[in-house]
Write a protein that holds these residues in place. Structure first.
Motif, PDB file in Angstrom:
ATOM      1  N   GLN A  15     -52.848  21.615  10.597  1.00 37.90           N
ATOM      2  CA  GLN A  15     -52.679  23.055  10.422  1.00 37.90           C
ATOM      3  C   GLN A  15     -53.658  23.598   9.381  1.00 37.90           C
ATOM      4  O   GLN A  15     -54.152  22.859   8.542  1.00 37.90           O
ATOM      5  CB  GLN A  15     -51.263  23.368   9.908  1.00 37.90           C
ATOM      6  CG  GLN A  15     -50.178  23.244  10.943  1.00 37.90           C
ATOM      7  CD  GLN A  15     -48.853  23.764  10.407  1.00 37.90           C
ATOM      8  OE1 GLN A  15     -48.572  23.677   9.208  1.00 37.90           O
ATOM      9  NE2 GLN A  15     -48.022  24.299  11.289  1.00 37.90           N
ATOM     10  N   GLU A  53     -53.050  26.870   7.011  1.00 37.05           N
ATOM     11  CA  GLU A  53     -52.199  28.012   6.705  1.00 37.05           C
ATOM     12  C   GLU A  53     -52.832  28.805   5.574  1.00 37.05           C
ATOM     13  O   GLU A  53     -53.537  28.251   4.731  1.00 37.05           O
ATOM     14  CB  GLU A  53     -50.800  27.535   6.309  1.00 37.05           C
ATOM     15  CG  GLU A  53     -50.096  26.818   7.454  1.00 37.05           C
ATOM     16  CD  GLU A  53     -48.591  26.941   7.382  1.00 37.05           C
ATOM     17  OE1 GLU A  53     -48.079  27.508   6.400  1.00 37.05           O
ATOM     18  OE2 GLU A  53     -47.932  26.475   8.322  1.00 37.05           O
ATOM     19  N   ARG A  81     -44.240  16.046  13.095  1.00 34.80           N
ATOM     20  CA  ARG A  81     -42.978  16.484  13.687  1.00 34.80           C
ATOM     21  C   ARG A  81     -42.543  15.456  14.711  1.00 34.80           C
ATOM     22  O   ARG A  81     -43.381  14.874  15.414  1.00 34.80           O
ATOM     23  CB  ARG A  81     -43.123  17.858  14.360  1.00 34.80           C
ATOM     24  CG  ARG A  81     -43.315  18.955  13.326  1.00 34.80           C
ATOM     25  CD  ARG A  81     -43.351  20.333  13.907  1.00 34.80           C
ATOM     26  NE  ARG A  81     -43.946  21.245  12.921  1.00 34.80           N
ATOM     27  CZ  ARG A  81     -44.211  22.518  13.141  1.00 34.80           C
ATOM     28  NH1 ARG A  81     -43.913  23.070  14.298  1.00 34.80           N
ATOM     29  NH2 ARG A  81     -44.751  23.266  12.195  1.00 34.80           N
ATOM     30  N   HIS A 115     -45.138  21.275   7.936  1.00 37.67           N
ATOM     31  CA  HIS A 115     -46.156  22.337   7.962  1.00 37.67           C
ATOM     32  C   HIS A 115     -46.847  22.354   6.603  1.00 37.67           C
ATOM     33  O   HIS A 115     -46.331  21.806   5.625  1.00 37.67           O
ATOM     34  CB  HIS A 115     -45.534  23.708   8.275  1.00 37.67           C
ATOM     35  CG  HIS A 115     -44.320  24.046   7.466  1.00 37.67           C
ATOM     36  ND1 HIS A 115     -43.563  25.154   7.682  1.00 37.67           N
ATOM     37  CD2 HIS A 115     -43.722  23.403   6.408  1.00 37.67           C
ATOM     38  CE1 HIS A 115     -42.551  25.194   6.823  1.00 37.67           C
ATOM     39  NE2 HIS A 115     -42.634  24.148   6.045  1.00 37.67           N
ATOM     40  N   SER A 161     -47.157  24.912   4.883  1.00 39.46           N
ATOM     41  CA  SER A 161     -46.521  25.934   4.034  1.00 39.46           C
ATOM     42  C   SER A 161     -46.032  25.285   2.739  1.00 39.46           C
ATOM     43  O   SER A 161     -45.886  25.968   1.709  1.00 39.46           O
ATOM     44  CB  SER A 161     -45.331  26.571   4.749  1.00 39.46           C
ATOM     45  OG  SER A 161     -45.724  27.115   5.981  1.00 39.46           O
TER      46      SER A 161
HETATM   47  N1  PHE Z   1     -45.331  27.403   8.952  1.00 32.73           N
HETATM   48  C1  PHE Z   1     -45.323  27.974  10.283  1.00 32.73           C
HETATM   49  C2  PHE Z   1     -45.360  26.844  11.292  1.00 32.73           C
HETATM   50  O1  PHE Z   1     -45.623  25.741  10.943  1.00 32.73           O
HETATM   51  C3  PHE Z   1     -46.478  28.873  10.527  1.00 32.73           C
HETATM   52  C4  PHE Z   1     -46.431  30.096   9.663  1.00 32.73           C
HETATM   53  C5  PHE Z   1     -47.023  30.092   8.426  1.00 32.73           C
HETATM   54  C6  PHE Z   1     -45.815  31.244  10.107  1.00 32.73           C
HETATM   55  C7  PHE Z   1     -46.975  31.223   7.624  1.00 32.73           C
HETATM   56  C8  PHE Z   1     -45.755  32.358   9.356  1.00 32.73           C
HETATM   57  C9  PHE Z   1     -46.339  32.363   8.117  1.00 32.73           C
HETATM   58  O2  PHE Z   1     -45.117  27.085  12.459  1.00 32.73           O
END
Ligand code: PHE
Length: 362
Positions: free
Chosen positions: A229, A231, A215, A189, A191
């Motif tokens: 994504q 984010e 993934r 992700h 993140s």
């Molecule tokens: N990182 C999570 C995902 O990949 C998404 C997410 C980001 C959820 C930030 C909450 C806060 O599914």
């Protein structure tokens, strides 16, 4: 004046024969009449005329060649006649040539009213189109773009996000590990980029992190081993869940239209507390029920929540002073909803019939 020549034009061989039949005078009169009456239909006929009269084996040359046979006392007169004949032939040819050159030029003239030859300029990939849309919506309210590496270390992808090595939440994301280094993964992700931003940037933080993630999923219409994504992360003093809701509601109305409704469902992510998933009213059926919303009237578009205090602490941010929210959405999912793309595989098959449908969308 008597002369021993007559000329028969053998067109197929492009040469001219003489035969003893008539006077030079008569010949010239006949040929001059032919020249004056000549009206070519096309450039090829004019070229035949040139060859016949003015070519290297043409009549003018041949007749001039005959001058040697003309008795001396008639040479002057014959010479004048032949010269006049030559000039007639040349003048006619020149006039016609100009006419045809003019006709050719107008035939070749560019008609500026005709449509041009189309040049294909290619199209932006639909995922890039939608990523740009998402980014610009958040840029309008002060978010800036942050990017990070696709090969990540365990700390940025998992551990710093409140997912220690034995944390069961790691099972949520089937991970590709890099064989050469057990600490390296293909990021699951973006993140991980948020973690890097928290590590390096000053507070307050307001970033949007677009990028490709990986993934270990079996490829099908609904899943792929890589996807994209966007984010977002916002950390400052007094950031509340209400801010999160309003920010995401603003995003949804910008992206899908003013009449779109949203709802939040409680959920779980290790790096946010509380956590939620956000649904929007189905953009296809407007809530009545269709295949996209599986007849529920709602489609899920993202995960979100308030940044977990442990995560803030991991980056030296005092959770007693600062709070923040984070959210993450799949670009494929947003594109699917917005443009009704019903098979994830289309995004990476490079089928120009699919891609061309996004021509002109930026
Ligand atoms: N990182 C999570 C995902 O990949 C998404 C997410 C980001 C959820 C930030 C909450 C806060 O599914």
């Amino acid at each position: 004046m008597l002369c021993s020549i007559n000329y028969l034009h053998n067109k197929s061989q492009q040469s001219f024969y003489l035969c003893a039949m008539s006077t030079l005078n008569e010949q010239i009169q006949v040929l001059t009449a032919e020249i004056n009456a000549f009206v070519p239909q096309n450039a090829a006929e004019l070229e035949d005329f040139r060859i016949k009269f003015l070519g290297t084996k043409g009549l003018v040359k041949s007749l001039l060649g005959e001058m040697k046979n003309v008795p001396v006392d008639q040479k002057k007169e014959a010479g004048q006649m032949l010269n006049a004949f030559k000039q007639t032939a040349e003048a006619k040819y020149e006039a016609l040539q100009n006419e045809f050159a003019g006709a050719d030029a107008s035939a070749n003239k560019i008609d500026l009213s005709l449509p041009g030859t189309p040049t294909s300029i290619g199209t932006r990939h639909p995922l890039r189109v939608v990523e740009n849309q998402i980014v610009s919506i958040f840029e309008k309210i002060g978010f800036s773009v942050a990017t990070g590496p696709e090969i990540e270390d365990d700390w940025h992808n998992f551990t710093s996000l409140n997912m220690p090595p034995d944390h069961t939440a790691r099972d949520m994301q089937d991970t590709f590990y890099v064989a050469q280094n057990p600490d390296w993964v293909l990021r699951t992700h973006t993140s991980s980029t948020q973690a890097r931003v928290m590590e390096t940037q000053e507070l307050p933080i307001r970033v949007i992190c677009p990028g490709r993630v990986y993934r270990n999923e079996t490829i099908s219409a609904r899943a792929h081993c890589f996807f994209h994504q966007c984010e977002g992360l916002y950390i400052d003093k007094n950031v509340s869940f209400a801010d999160l809701k309003q920010t995401l509601y603003y995003f949804v109305t910008e992206m899908f239209g003013e009449n779109t409704k949203v709802r939040f469902r409680p959920s779980y992510f290790p790096f946010t507390e509380p956590s939620a998933e956000m649904d929007i009213s189905c953009t296809v059926c407007g809530g009545k029920g269709c295949n996209l919303c599986k007849h529920s009237g709602w489609v899920e578009i993202l995960g979100c929540g308030m940044v977990h205090p442990n995560m803030l602490k991991n980056f030296g941010i005092d959770p007693e002073i600062y709070t923040g929210f984070a959210f993450g959405m799949g670009v494929e999912r947003i594109t699917q909803i917005k443009y009704q793309v019903n098979d994830l595989r289309l995004y990476s098959q490079n089928d120009v019939r699919f891609l061309r449908q996004f021509q002109g969308i930026y």
